[in-house]
Design a protein around this motif. Structure first.
Motif, mmCIF file in Angstrom:
data_model
loop_
_atom_site.group_PDB
_atom_site.id
_atom_site.type_symbol
_atom_site.label_atom_id
_atom_site.label_comp_id
_atom_site.label_asym_id
_atom_site.label_seq_id
_atom_site.Cartn_x
_atom_site.Cartn_y
_atom_site.Cartn_z
ATOM 1 N N PHE A 5 0.822 -1.200 0.000
ATOM 2 C CA PHE A 5 0.000 0.000 0.000
ATOM 3 C C PHE A 5 0.857 1.251 0.000
ATOM 4 O O PHE A 5 1.986 1.242 0.477
ATOM 5 C CB PHE A 5 -0.915 0.004 1.236
ATOM 6 N N GLN A 6 0.268 2.338 -0.501
ATOM 7 C CA GLN A 6 0.945 3.626 -0.566
ATOM 8 C C GLN A 6 0.097 4.678 0.139
ATOM 9 O O GLN A 6 -1.136 4.623 0.070
ATOM 10 C CB GLN A 6 1.146 4.042 -2.030
ATOM 11 N N PRO A 7 0.724 5.661 0.793
ATOM 12 C CA PRO A 7 -0.043 6.742 1.408
ATOM 13 C C PRO A 7 -0.940 7.418 0.361
ATOM 14 O O PRO A 7 -0.534 7.618 -0.777
ATOM 15 C CB PRO A 7 1.024 7.710 1.916
ATOM 16 N N GLY A 8 -2.161 7.708 0.761
ATOM 17 C CA GLY A 8 -3.120 8.340 -0.137
ATOM 18 C C GLY A 8 -4.039 7.352 -0.826
ATOM 19 O O GLY A 8 -5.039 7.744 -1.431
ATOM 20 N N GLU A 9 -3.715 6.081 -0.750
ATOM 21 C CA GLU A 9 -4.532 5.051 -1.391
ATOM 22 C C GLU A 9 -5.839 4.860 -0.613
ATOM 23 O O GLU A 9 -5.860 4.877 0.606
ATOM 24 C CB GLU A 9 -3.735 3.745 -1.404
ATOM 25 N N VAL A 10 -6.936 4.689 -1.339
ATOM 26 C CA VAL A 10 -8.231 4.402 -0.732
ATOM 27 C C VAL A 10 -8.428 2.889 -0.763
ATOM 28 O O VAL A 10 -8.236 2.256 -1.799
ATOM 29 C CB VAL A 10 -9.372 5.112 -1.488
ATOM 30 N N VAL A 11 -8.780 2.317 0.399
ATOM 31 C CA VAL A 11 -8.974 0.875 0.524
ATOM 32 C C VAL A 11 -10.309 0.627 1.223
ATOM 33 O O VAL A 11 -10.986 1.556 1.654
ATOM 34 C CB VAL A 11 -7.816 0.219 1.312
ATOM 35 N N TYR A 12 -10.652 -0.637 1.358
ATOM 36 C CA TYR A 12 -11.912 -1.031 1.999
ATOM 37 C C TYR A 12 -11.616 -2.067 3.070
ATOM 38 O O TYR A 12 -10.804 -2.961 2.865
ATOM 39 C CB TYR A 12 -12.877 -1.590 0.956
ATOM 40 N N ILE A 13 -12.266 -1.920 4.215
ATOM 41 C CA ILE A 13 -12.080 -2.855 5.316
ATOM 42 C C ILE A 13 -13.449 -3.321 5.797
ATOM 43 O O ILE A 13 -14.448 -2.649 5.578
ATOM 44 C CB ILE A 13 -11.290 -2.218 6.480
ATOM 45 N N ASP A 63 -15.472 -4.311 -4.522
ATOM 46 C CA ASP A 63 -15.923 -5.637 -4.967
ATOM 47 C C ASP A 63 -15.224 -6.750 -4.189
ATOM 48 O O ASP A 63 -15.857 -7.726 -3.789
ATOM 49 C CB ASP A 63 -15.690 -5.825 -6.461
ATOM 50 N N GLU A 64 -13.912 -6.621 -3.981
ATOM 51 C CA GLU A 64 -13.172 -7.613 -3.197
ATOM 52 C C GLU A 64 -13.702 -7.675 -1.765
ATOM 53 O O GLU A 64 -13.880 -8.752 -1.201
ATOM 54 C CB GLU A 64 -11.683 -7.265 -3.143
ATOM 55 N N ALA A 65 -13.942 -6.513 -1.174
ATOM 56 C CA ALA A 65 -14.445 -6.460 0.204
ATOM 57 C C ALA A 65 -15.840 -7.067 0.291
ATOM 58 O O ALA A 65 -16.142 -7.804 1.229
ATOM 59 C CB ALA A 65 -14.459 -5.015 0.702
#
Length: 83
Positions: A5-13, A63-65
């Motif tokens: 991961f990189q700073p600024g990246e949007v992810v889903y948990i 979609d993965e989440a």
């Protein structure tokens, strides 16, 4: 894990409600530099920083989440739904 991961990246948990442990949902979070530990990444969600560790299931797409959530908790249209 931080290498993915990189700073600024949007992810889903997938996050549980702290007041009702049988309730969970998918939440968008931002990957940021950890303000408390130099050279580490954190997740910023609900105006709080959480360490980005192997203990947190982090997905690069909604979609993965959603697929992981369905596997773990089922979906309302399925028999035996318990999420």
């Amino acid at each position: 894990m931080n290498d993915n991961f990189q700073p600024g990246e949007v992810v889903y948990i997938i996050i549980r409600n702290p007041h009702a442990q049988n309730v969970a949902h998918i939440q968008q979070a931002a990957v940021v530099e950890n303000p408390e530990r130099q050279n580490e990444l954190a997740l910023f969600v609900y105006e709080t920083y959480y360490p980005l560790t192997e203990e947190v299931a982090v997905y690069k797409s909604a979609d993965e989440a959603e697929a992981a959530y369905a596997t773990a908790f089922g979906v309302p249209d399925q028999e035996g739904y318990y999420g």
